[in-house]
Design an enzyme around this catalytic site. Structure first.
Site, PDB file in Angstrom:
ATOM      1  NE  ARG A 160       5.928  -8.893   6.141  1.00  0.00           N
ATOM      2  CZ  ARG A 160       5.227  -8.576   7.217  1.00  0.00           C
ATOM      3  NH1 ARG A 160       5.650  -8.959   8.419  1.00  0.00           N
ATOM      4  NH2 ARG A 160       4.108  -7.909   7.096  1.00  0.00           N
ATOM      5  CB  SER A 233       3.915  -4.798   2.191  1.00  0.00           C
ATOM      6  OG  SER A 233       2.880  -4.610   3.105  1.00  0.00           O
ATOM      7  CD  GLU A 330       6.923  -8.137   2.393  1.00  0.00           C
ATOM      8  OE1 GLU A 330       6.562  -9.130   1.738  1.00  0.00           O
ATOM      9  OE2 GLU A 330       6.154  -7.465   3.100  1.00  0.00           O
TER      10      GLU A 330
HETATM   11  N1  EPU Z   1       0.225   4.825   6.138  1.00  0.00           N
HETATM   12  C1  EPU Z   1       0.104   5.990   5.444  1.00  0.00           C
HETATM   13  N2  EPU Z   1      -0.182   5.936   4.111  1.00  0.00           N
HETATM   14  C2  EPU Z   1      -0.353   4.764   3.460  1.00  0.00           C
HETATM   15  C3  EPU Z   1      -0.204   3.575   4.168  1.00  0.00           C
HETATM   16  C4  EPU Z   1       0.086   3.613   5.524  1.00  0.00           C
HETATM   17  O1  EPU Z   1       0.239   7.080   5.995  1.00  0.00           O
HETATM   18  O2  EPU Z   1      -0.622   4.801   2.266  1.00  0.00           O
HETATM   19  C5  EPU Z   1       0.485   4.880   7.592  1.00  0.00           C
HETATM   20  C6  EPU Z   1      -0.770   4.497   8.363  1.00  0.00           C
HETATM   21  O3  EPU Z   1      -1.593   5.599   8.590  1.00  0.00           O
HETATM   22  C7  EPU Z   1      -0.196   3.969   9.651  1.00  0.00           C
HETATM   23  C8  EPU Z   1       1.095   3.328   9.212  1.00  0.00           C
HETATM   24  O4  EPU Z   1       1.432   3.896   7.947  1.00  0.00           O
HETATM   25  O5  EPU Z   1       0.107   5.019  10.523  1.00  0.00           O
HETATM   26  C9  EPU Z   1       1.038   1.805   9.140  1.00  0.00           C
HETATM   27  O6  EPU Z   1       0.073   1.411   8.185  1.00  0.00           O
HETATM   28  P1  EPU Z   1      -0.628  -0.031   8.235  1.00  0.00           P
HETATM   29  O7  EPU Z   1      -1.175  -0.309   9.588  1.00  0.00           O
HETATM   30  O8  EPU Z   1      -1.551  -0.116   7.068  1.00  0.00           O
HETATM   31  O9  EPU Z   1       0.535  -1.075   8.084  1.00  0.00           O
HETATM   32  P2  EPU Z   1       1.860  -1.088   7.214  1.00  0.00           P
HETATM   33  O10 EPU Z   1       3.020  -0.799   8.095  1.00  0.00           O
HETATM   34  O11 EPU Z   1       1.703  -0.269   5.979  1.00  0.00           O
HETATM   35  C10 EPU Z   1       2.353  -3.600   7.755  1.00  0.00           C
HETATM   36  C11 EPU Z   1       2.680  -4.850   7.016  1.00  0.00           C
HETATM   37  C12 EPU Z   1       1.429  -5.455   6.403  1.00  0.00           C
HETATM   38  C13 EPU Z   1       0.434  -5.745   7.505  1.00  0.00           C
HETATM   39  C14 EPU Z   1       0.136  -4.432   8.249  1.00  0.00           C
HETATM   40  C15 EPU Z   1      -0.763  -4.628   9.442  1.00  0.00           C
HETATM   41  C16 EPU Z   1       4.966  -4.617   6.255  1.00  0.00           C
HETATM   42  C17 EPU Z   1       5.888  -4.418   5.093  1.00  0.00           C
HETATM   43  N3  EPU Z   1       3.656  -4.595   5.980  1.00  0.00           N
HETATM   44  O12 EPU Z   1       1.904  -2.650   6.796  1.00  0.00           O
HETATM   45  O13 EPU Z   1       1.789  -6.683   5.793  1.00  0.00           O
HETATM   46  O14 EPU Z   1      -0.753  -6.280   6.990  1.00  0.00           O
HETATM   47  O15 EPU Z   1       1.370  -3.865   8.751  1.00  0.00           O
HETATM   48  O16 EPU Z   1      -0.069  -5.259  10.474  1.00  0.00           O
HETATM   49  O17 EPU Z   1       5.443  -4.801   7.373  1.00  0.00           O
HETATM   50  C18 EPU Z   1       2.519  -7.632   3.728  1.00  0.00           C
HETATM   51  O18 EPU Z   1       3.591  -7.890   4.280  1.00  0.00           O
HETATM   52  O19 EPU Z   1       2.322  -7.931   2.523  1.00  0.00           O
HETATM   53  C19 EPU Z   1       1.480  -6.919   4.466  1.00  0.00           C
HETATM   54  C20 EPU Z   1       0.351  -6.532   3.877  1.00  0.00           C
END
Ligand code: EPU
Length: 334
Positions: A160, A233, A330
C-alpha cells in the site's frame, strides 16, 4: 477549464462526507491540467474519492480527474501493453481486460476508485498487487510543469505504498498507466478464499472465473459504498518484529499472521480490531465499524469526517493498549 468555488465534495467521496473545496476544477485533457497547474493555490488531486476522509473544508484547489481513454500500445504472443488514462474507473478496466481474456488484473476486481489512484497506494487484494503488472506510470509534475515517465520498477512500490504517496503526494498528477498483461494464463489462486470460492462455483479457474470469485467474496463481506459510506480498509495491516510477535502469539494462540520480509510478521488489523470489541460498533454520531469486516469504518448516518476520524483514533488507542501495536491509517486524511 471551468473554475468552481465552494464546491461541495459530498458526491465525490465514498464516505459521503459533505465538505467543500474552496476551488475545484475538472481535468478533461492535458491543456486543462497545464492551465490548472499555473493557478496560485495549493493543490490536491481527487480520483474516485474512495481512499480519503474529508475532515475539514479544503482551502486550496481540488483537481478532479476526468481523463479518459485506453489504447493498446504493443503486443506479442505472450503479452499485451495497454495504456489507460488515469480517470478511468478501475473496475471497468478490470472487466474490460477480463473480457479480452488478458490476465493480471482479475484478482483486483471490484476495488473502488480510478486507474490513476491504483499505483499511488499500490492497490492489492487476494494475493495480487497492481505493482506486479505496471510497466510505466506517466505523470505531470504540478510544480515543475513537466511530463515524466517512471518505470514500475522505479516507483518504490511497497505494501500500500509508492513514491507517489510520499514525496510526490499532490505534486504528481498521474495521467496514464501502462499495464503489461498476460495472454497466457498465469492465475493466482493461492489465496485461500479464492480457491474455496472457485470450488463452490464449481467451474475451472480462468481469468474470468477468478474475477467472478473475487467479486463474490468482496460483495459478501465489504459494504457497497453506494449504499453505506466507507473507504475500504481504513488501516493497514501492521508488520511487527518476530521478537514482538512471539509473546503475543503465546498469549493469543488463535491470532492469524503471515510471515513478511526481513524476519517481520504481518498481523491482520481486522482481527486486532475485532478482538477489541469494535466489530459492528455504532457510535451515536453515525460513524461505525462494519459488522462483517472490522477493518472497514462506515458512515451509517450523517457522521462528519471528524466523527469518523475520532472513531479511528479510539480504535487505534484500544488496539495499542491491548496489543502494543500502533495501527497506521491507510485512508488519506484531508
Ligand atoms: N479478520 C478478523 N476479523 C475481521 C476481519 C478480518 O478476524 O473483522 C481476520 C480474517 O479472519 C482473516 C484475516 O483477518 O484471518 C484477514 O482478513 P481478510 O482476508 O478479510 O483481509 P484483510 O487483511 O482484512 C486485506 C486488504 C484488503 C483486501 C483483502 C483481501 C489491507 C489493509 N486490506 O484485508 O484490501 O481486499 O486483504 O486480499 O491490506 C483495501 O485495501 O481497502 C482492501 C479492502
Amino acid at each position: 477549464m471551468h473554475l468552481q468555488q465552494n464546491k461541495s465534495l459530498r458526491t465525490q467521496n465514498t464516505f459521503g462526507i459533505d465538505c467543500t473545496a474552496a476551488y475545484f476544477v475538472e481535468i478533461h485533457n492535458l491543456a486543462d491540467l497545464e492551465e490548472a497547474a499555473h493557478l496560485p493555490y495549493p493543490k490536491r488531486i481527487l480520483g474516485g474519492g474512495s481512499n480519503i476522509l474529508l475532515t475539514q473544508p479544503v482551502q486550496g484547489l481540488v483537481l478532479g480527474n476526468c481523463l479518459l481513454g485506453k489504447h493498446i500500445i504493443a503486443q506479442d504472443d505472450d503479452h499485451v501493453y495497454i495504456t489507460v488514462a488515469s480517470g478511468e474507473t478501475w473496475h471497468n478496466l478490470v472487466m474490460y481486460t477480463v473480457e479480452q481474456g488478458w490476465g493480471g488484473l482479475e484478482n483486483l476486481a471490484l476495488i473502488p476508485g480510478t486507474v490513476g489512484a491504483a499505483p499511488i497506494q499500490n492497490i492489492g487484494a487476494y494475493g495480487a498487487e497492481v505493482a506486479d503488472v505496471i510497466a510505466t506510470v506517466q505523470w505531470f509534475h504540478l510544480d515543475e510543469h513537466a511530463y515524466i515517465t517512471t518505470s514500475g520498477a522505479d516507483c518504490a512500490f511497497g505494501y500500500r505504498d509508492s513514491m507517489f504517496k510520499r514525496s510526490l503526494l499532490n505534486k504528481a498528477f498521474i495521467t496514464d498507466v501502462t499495464f503489461k498483461l498476460n495472454k497466457k494464463t498465469q492465475l493466482k489462486t493461492g489465496y485461500g478464499a479464492i480457491s474455496e470460492e472457485l470450488k463452490k462455483m464449481n467451474i475451472p479457474a480462468t481469468v474470468a472465473s477468478v474475477a467472478q470469485a473475487v467479486i463474490n467474496i468482496r460483495s459478501s463481506k465489504l459494504p457497497n459504498p453506494a449504499i453505506i459510506g466507507n473507504a475500504g480498509s481504513f488501516f493497514k495491516n501492521p508488520t511487527i518484529t518476530r521478537a514482538a510477535f512471539l509473546p503475543l502469539q503465546s498469549q493469543y494462540p488463535n491470532m492469524p499472521f503471515y510471515p513478511a520480509n526481513d524476519n517481520m510478521v504481518k498481523i491482520p488489523a481486522g482481527w486486532l480490531i475485532e478482538q477489541c470489541g469494535w466489530k459492528g460498533y455504532n457510535a451515536p454520531t453515525g460513524a461505525g465499524v462494519h459488522n462483517l469486516q472490522a477493518l472497514v469504518l462506515v458512515n451509517r448516518q450523517n457522521a462528519t469526517g471528524r466523527d469518523i476520524w475520532q472513531l479511528s483514533q479510539d480504535i487505534l488507542q484500544s488496539v495499542a493498549s491491548r496489543f502494543h501495536i500502533v495501527l497506521e491509517r491507510e485512508v488519506q486524511i484531508w
